[in-house]
Design a protein around this motif. Structure first.
Motif, mmCIF file in Angstrom:
data_model
loop_
_atom_site.group_PDB
_atom_site.id
_atom_site.type_symbol
_atom_site.label_atom_id
_atom_site.label_comp_id
_atom_site.label_asym_id
_atom_site.label_seq_id
_atom_site.Cartn_x
_atom_site.Cartn_y
_atom_site.Cartn_z
ATOM 1 N N ALA A 5 101.720 40.208 -9.665
ATOM 2 C CA ALA A 5 100.872 39.051 -9.350
ATOM 3 C C ALA A 5 99.445 39.351 -9.759
ATOM 4 O O ALA A 5 99.028 40.517 -9.846
ATOM 5 N N LEU A 6 98.721 38.268 -10.024
ATOM 6 C CA LEU A 6 97.281 38.356 -10.252
ATOM 7 C C LEU A 6 96.625 37.474 -9.195
ATOM 8 O O LEU A 6 96.874 36.265 -9.136
ATOM 9 N N GLU A 7 95.815 38.100 -8.335
ATOM 10 C CA GLU A 7 95.202 37.377 -7.223
ATOM 11 C C GLU A 7 93.733 37.111 -7.533
ATOM 12 O O GLU A 7 93.008 38.005 -7.991
ATOM 13 N N LEU A 8 93.317 35.852 -7.262
ATOM 14 C CA LEU A 8 91.967 35.415 -7.612
ATOM 15 C C LEU A 8 91.187 35.038 -6.365
ATOM 16 O O LEU A 8 91.713 34.384 -5.458
ATOM 17 N N LYS B 197 102.225 47.249 -1.290
ATOM 18 C CA LYS B 197 101.415 46.357 -2.113
ATOM 19 C C LYS B 197 100.378 47.196 -2.840
ATOM 20 O O LYS B 197 99.391 47.649 -2.253
ATOM 21 N N GLY B 198 100.640 47.422 -4.136
ATOM 22 C CA GLY B 198 99.702 48.186 -4.938
ATOM 23 C C GLY B 198 98.610 47.293 -5.478
ATOM 24 O O GLY B 198 98.894 46.250 -6.077
ATOM 25 N N VAL B 199 97.358 47.691 -5.272
ATOM 26 C CA VAL B 199 96.224 46.867 -5.696
ATOM 27 C C VAL B 199 95.234 47.736 -6.457
ATOM 28 O O VAL B 199 95.205 48.966 -6.314
ATOM 29 N N ASP B 200 94.397 47.080 -7.271
ATOM 30 C CA ASP B 200 93.384 47.829 -8.010
ATOM 31 C C ASP B 200 92.078 47.847 -7.226
ATOM 32 O O ASP B 200 92.008 47.385 -6.075
ATOM 33 N N SER B 201 91.040 48.329 -7.860
ATOM 34 C CA SER B 201 89.765 48.526 -7.164
ATOM 35 C C SER B 201 89.079 47.215 -6.792
ATOM 36 O O SER B 201 88.167 47.204 -5.957
ATOM 37 N N ALA B 202 89.492 46.088 -7.406
ATOM 38 C CA ALA B 202 88.850 44.804 -7.112
ATOM 39 C C ALA B 202 89.423 44.143 -5.867
ATOM 40 O O ALA B 202 88.949 43.075 -5.459
ATOM 41 N N PHE B 203 90.426 44.760 -5.251
ATOM 42 C CA PHE B 203 91.083 44.126 -4.102
ATOM 43 C C PHE B 203 90.112 43.906 -2.947
ATOM 44 O O PHE B 203 90.166 42.885 -2.254
ATOM 45 N N GLU B 204 89.214 44.854 -2.749
ATOM 46 C CA GLU B 204 88.276 44.744 -1.634
ATOM 47 C C GLU B 204 87.358 43.544 -1.805
ATOM 48 O O GLU B 204 86.894 42.956 -0.825
ATOM 49 N N ARG B 205 87.093 43.143 -3.052
ATOM 50 C CA ARG B 205 86.251 41.974 -3.297
ATOM 51 C C ARG B 205 87.050 40.676 -3.328
ATOM 52 O O ARG B 205 86.488 39.591 -3.243
ATOM 53 N N THR B 206 88.371 40.794 -3.445
ATOM 54 C CA THR B 206 89.209 39.596 -3.528
ATOM 55 C C THR B 206 89.566 39.059 -2.152
ATOM 56 O O THR B 206 89.583 37.847 -1.925
ATOM 57 N N VAL B 207 89.873 39.934 -1.215
ATOM 58 C CA VAL B 207 90.190 39.523 0.152
ATOM 59 C C VAL B 207 89.272 40.267 1.112
ATOM 60 O O VAL B 207 88.669 41.288 0.759
ATOM 61 N N ASP B 208 89.199 39.766 2.315
ATOM 62 C CA ASP B 208 88.276 40.325 3.308
ATOM 63 C C ASP B 208 89.017 41.286 4.228
ATOM 64 O O ASP B 208 89.003 41.138 5.446
ATOM 65 N N LEU B 209 89.679 42.288 3.644
ATOM 66 C CA LEU B 209 90.474 43.199 4.462
ATOM 67 C C LEU B 209 89.590 44.132 5.288
ATOM 68 O O LEU B 209 89.962 44.542 6.389
ATOM 69 N N GLY B 210 88.421 44.466 4.765
ATOM 70 C CA GLY B 210 87.562 45.407 5.472
ATOM 71 C C GLY B 210 87.155 44.931 6.852
ATOM 72 O O GLY B 210 86.950 45.739 7.765
ATOM 73 N N ASP C 235 92.636 33.346 -2.632
ATOM 74 C CA ASP C 235 92.460 31.898 -2.801
ATOM 75 C C ASP C 235 93.530 31.329 -3.724
ATOM 76 O O ASP C 235 94.077 30.257 -3.463
ATOM 77 N N LEU C 236 93.815 32.038 -4.808
ATOM 78 C CA LEU C 236 94.871 31.633 -5.736
ATOM 79 C C LEU C 236 95.690 32.854 -6.114
ATOM 80 O O LEU C 236 95.144 33.960 -6.285
ATOM 81 N N LYS C 237 96.995 32.640 -6.268
ATOM 82 C CA LYS C 237 97.891 33.733 -6.624
ATOM 83 C C LYS C 237 98.737 33.294 -7.812
ATOM 84 O O LYS C 237 99.375 32.243 -7.773
ATOM 85 N N ILE C 238 98.741 34.128 -8.869
ATOM 86 C CA ILE C 238 99.489 33.810 -10.085
ATOM 87 C C ILE C 238 100.687 34.749 -10.167
ATOM 88 O O ILE C 238 100.535 35.978 -10.121
ATOM 89 N N THR C 239 101.887 34.169 -10.274
ATOM 90 C CA THR C 239 103.109 34.961 -10.425
ATOM 91 C C THR C 239 103.939 34.369 -11.554
ATOM 92 O O THR C 239 103.728 33.225 -11.975
ATOM 93 N N ALA C 240 104.893 35.167 -12.041
ATOM 94 C CA ALA C 240 105.768 34.707 -13.119
ATOM 95 C C ALA C 240 106.894 33.862 -12.539
ATOM 96 O O ALA C 240 107.436 34.170 -11.475
ATOM 97 N N VAL C 241 107.244 32.790 -13.243
ATOM 98 C CA VAL C 241 108.357 31.950 -12.805
ATOM 99 C C VAL C 241 109.676 32.694 -12.983
ATOM 100 O O VAL C 241 110.560 32.635 -12.129
ATOM 101 N N GLU C 242 109.819 33.419 -14.074
ATOM 102 C CA GLU C 242 111.023 34.197 -14.343
ATOM 103 C C GLU C 242 110.640 35.665 -14.464
ATOM 104 O O GLU C 242 109.639 36.012 -15.090
#
Length: 698
Positions: A229-232, A115-128, A63-70
């Protein structure tokens, strides 16, 4: 009650004497309705595909993606980041580390995005929900797993049942690349295939490989906690726009916050361009369909000419009559728009509910039926567009008819207008005859006459001007109130040959036998020229603007004196003294103008409407007119005028305030002259004469 709207509605609904008008009107409504239905359905289908694509991206994009400007990575464990994670609208947050890598399996290899993701990735997007092979697993029992897209899996020739791992190569961030020992320049990791995803988007299916974030960190030698990135994922009902602003305020300008549409900006922008380009094409088709409105409205105007004259005789203004037919012209597209929107929305709802129109064979497409979504904003845009185009197409026939109405008015209608005024006068005065005040009322045609009349007879007479300031005496049509004022006057002082008088004086005299009429042009030698007729009213063989020169003004003053002495013999001495004072003022004005103009080097000027013929003759000047015979100049006449003006070194272009300045300003720009606004009809005769003279000397 809105009278123009009421009459327009009656015209639309009533049966016409010529059945063709009803048929064309119905064809117009139907054509507008069909075009509107097409607009509603097409835009709704675009909205449906937009939502379908957005839902497909939702399987992979947060829904939201946070990345660094620089920089490529940042630390997500700051206080500001923790406060973002703790926001009540945030349901889950995933740390992501992403980089390009080389994949090998057997004899095949492919560049991909790890794309390396942590354990919360499955709850962040509906990849399953889009796994077509295997299961969702990234690390079990210390073993790393990978989930490639279907296109990438096909290229490498792998699936979830294979027991051999794939090789993942990433360049070492430190050290130099050795050409002789290339393998030592890469960090190699291994991962088994646990599943394969398919979201029907080639940019993801053919390029992405989902991995545990720790494996990617080790492979790329990033410090623990560093992410790209931090994905929300947001809770249902969260307001994305408001939350973006809130997060931006907490993190500052060093971070970029993107919603799902901004993450795929190019794709969604292209869809919007396609949508609105289609809208413009259909709007053009709608414009062609609305030409039927021009036909039906033109025929209706012709049929209702008698009604128009009757309304005019009852005191209706040109503006009111124009509004009647403009409303009529707008009602046709308005009705078509309402019907078309209703049908279009109904069709879209039927498609949403039953899916009657299908894309093709079941399973061949992402969706078996055409997706649709009706947007209220689209409906508003369609409605405004249809009504606006309809209003513009209605404007032309109404404008053309209004010009015709301004030029011609049947004498019977004029007589009815005067009769109405006289009856109203009689009722107001209690039965007939003139009151004591009316016996001292004198009417004049223009304000410039009022200057002479008030100076001479103003002590004992009230002077009433028929043509109000700002109106052209060539095209003015009087209202019943104006006719009532004339009917209540004892006398009428006419200029002589001005357009209003040529059209209306015979009827005024016929309907007001008590009215004494005095011609102020008696004794004046008319200047005959090809400029003596314009504005649709002929001047009868001579230029009528006799008040615009001191010599002719003296004669007008003499005739005005004679009129007042005949009307009121008891005060002739008063009138003669006032006349002497006026003549002295005219003489002083004449002397001042001679002093200004006799030594003038450049003696040619341009004027829009040729009203200074007598002025030019009196001071040996040359007048060039933009207007010819009451018509706007042609391109050829404009060129000829500009060429002559350049040759004569014209420095000033006059334009009367009641005329459009467009052509005068255009000529002035071409020859480098000044535009001066004048008012020869003004009651301030002396000031206006001096203003014209001063403008010529600058």
């Amino acid at each position: 009650m809105n009278l123009p709207l009421f009459i327009a509605r009656r015209y639309l609904l009533a049966k016409k004497s010529h059945n063709a008008i009803n048929i064309i009107s119905m064809i117009s409504v139907c054509s507008v309705a069909v075009a509107t239905v097409a607009l509603v359905c097409v835009l709704s289908v675009f909205n449906g595909f937009h939502d379908l694509v957005a839902s497909m991206f939702g399987h992979f994009d947060p829904d939201l993606k946070i990345t660094a400007v620089e920089g490529k990575v940042f630390i997500p464990n700051t206080d500001a980041m923790r406060s973002v994670r703790a926001l009540p609208q945030v349901e889950a947050a995933t740390e992501v580390l992403q980089e390009n890598v080389l994949l090998r399996y057997g004899g095949r290899q492919q560049i991909a995005v790890a794309k390396g993701v942590d354990s919360a990735f499955e709850r962040t997007v509906d990849l399953g929900s889009v796994l077509i092979d295997g299961r969702y697993a990234l690390n079990e029992g210390g073993t790393d797993y990978a989930i490639p897209g279907i296109g990438l899996a096909s290229t490498l020739g792998v699936n979830a049942s294979f027991t051999d791992p794939i090789e993942i190569y990433a360049p070492k961030r430190e050290g130099r690349v050795s050409a002789s020992q290339a393998a030592t320049s890469f960090q190699i990791e291994y991962a088994y295939i646990s599943g394969v995803f398919c979201i029907d988007r080639p940019e993801y299916d053919a390029n992405y490989l989902i991995l545990p974030i720790d494996l990617v960190r080790n492979m790329l030698h990033y410090d623990a906690g560093e992410v790209s990135a931090l994905e929300l994922k947001l809770k249902p009902g969260a307001r994305v726009g408001d939350l973006k602003q809130q997060i931006q305020q907490r993190l500052g300008q060093g971070f970029r916050i993107e919603d799902r549409f901004e993450q795929q900006e190019a794709s969604f922008r292209m869809m919007q361009i396609e949508k609105w380009m289609t809208f413009l094409i259909l709007a053009f088709i709608l414009t062609i369909a609305l030409f039927n409105v021009v036909s039906s409205l033109s025929m209706l105007i012709i049929e209702k000419e008698d009604d128009v004259q009757m309304l005019r005789s009852m005191g209706a203004s040109q503006r009111l009559i124009r509004r009647i037919f403009l409303y009529e012209g707008c009602m046709i597209p308005l009705l078509g728009a309402v019907v078309g929107i209703a049908i279009g929305v109904a069709l879209c709802l039927v498609q949403q509910t039953f899916g009657l129109i299908r894309l093709g064979e079941t399973g061949a497409f992402v969706s078996d039926q055409y997706p649709v979504r009706v947007s209220p904003w689209d409906l508003l845009a369609i409605f405004v567009t249809v009504v606006a185009i309809g209003g513009l197409t209605s404007w032309y026939p109404v404008r053309s008819a209004a010009r015709r109405w301004a030029v011609t008015m049947p004498k019977a209608a004029a007589a009815s207008l005067l009769l109405f005024g006289l009856l109203a006068t009689a009722s107001c005065s209690g039965g007939g005859g003139q009151s004591a005040d009316d016996s001292h009322r004198v009417s004049v045609t223009i304000e410039a006459q009022r200057y002479f009349a008030e100076r001479i007879g103003g002590a004992h007479f009230t002077i009433h001007t028929v043509v109000p300031p700002g109106q052209s005496p060539e095209t003015f049509d009087p209202t019943p109130q104006e006719m009532m004022a004339v009917a209540r006057s004892r006398a009428y002082l006419r200029v002589g040959r001005i357009g209003f008088e040529q059209v209306w004086m015979p009827t005024i005299v016929e309907q007001n036998p008590h009215l004494q009429v005095f011609d102020l042009s008696q004794g004046i030698r008319w200047i005959d020229s090809d400029l003596s007729a314009h504005d649709q009213h002929a001047h009868g063989g001579g230029d009528p603007h006799i008040w615009n020169a001191p010599a002719t003004a003296r004669q007008m003053a003499e005739n005005t004196l004679r009129a007042f002495c005949l009307l009121d013999t008891a005060h002739t001495a008063v009138y003669r003294a006032a006349h002497a004072s006026l003549v002295a003022e005219i003489d002083s004005t004449d002397a001042a103008l001679h002093a200004m103009l006799d030594t003038l080097t450049h003696r040619t000027f341009i004027i829009y409407h040729p009203a200074l013929t007598y002025f030019a003759q009196a001071y040996h000047l040359k007048q060039l007119a933009i207007e010819s015979d009451g018509k706007e100049p042609s391109a050829a006449s404009m060129k000829k005028l500009i060429d002559e003006a350049r040759a004569q070194r014209v420095r000033v272009v006059f334009v009367q305030r009641e005329f459009d300045r467009k052509h005068a300003e255009s000529v002035a720009r071409e020859i480098g002259a000044r535009v001066v606004i004048i008012d020869p009809l003004s009651a301030q005769w002396k000031d206006e004469m001096l203003k014209i003279g001063q403008a010529l000397t600058k």
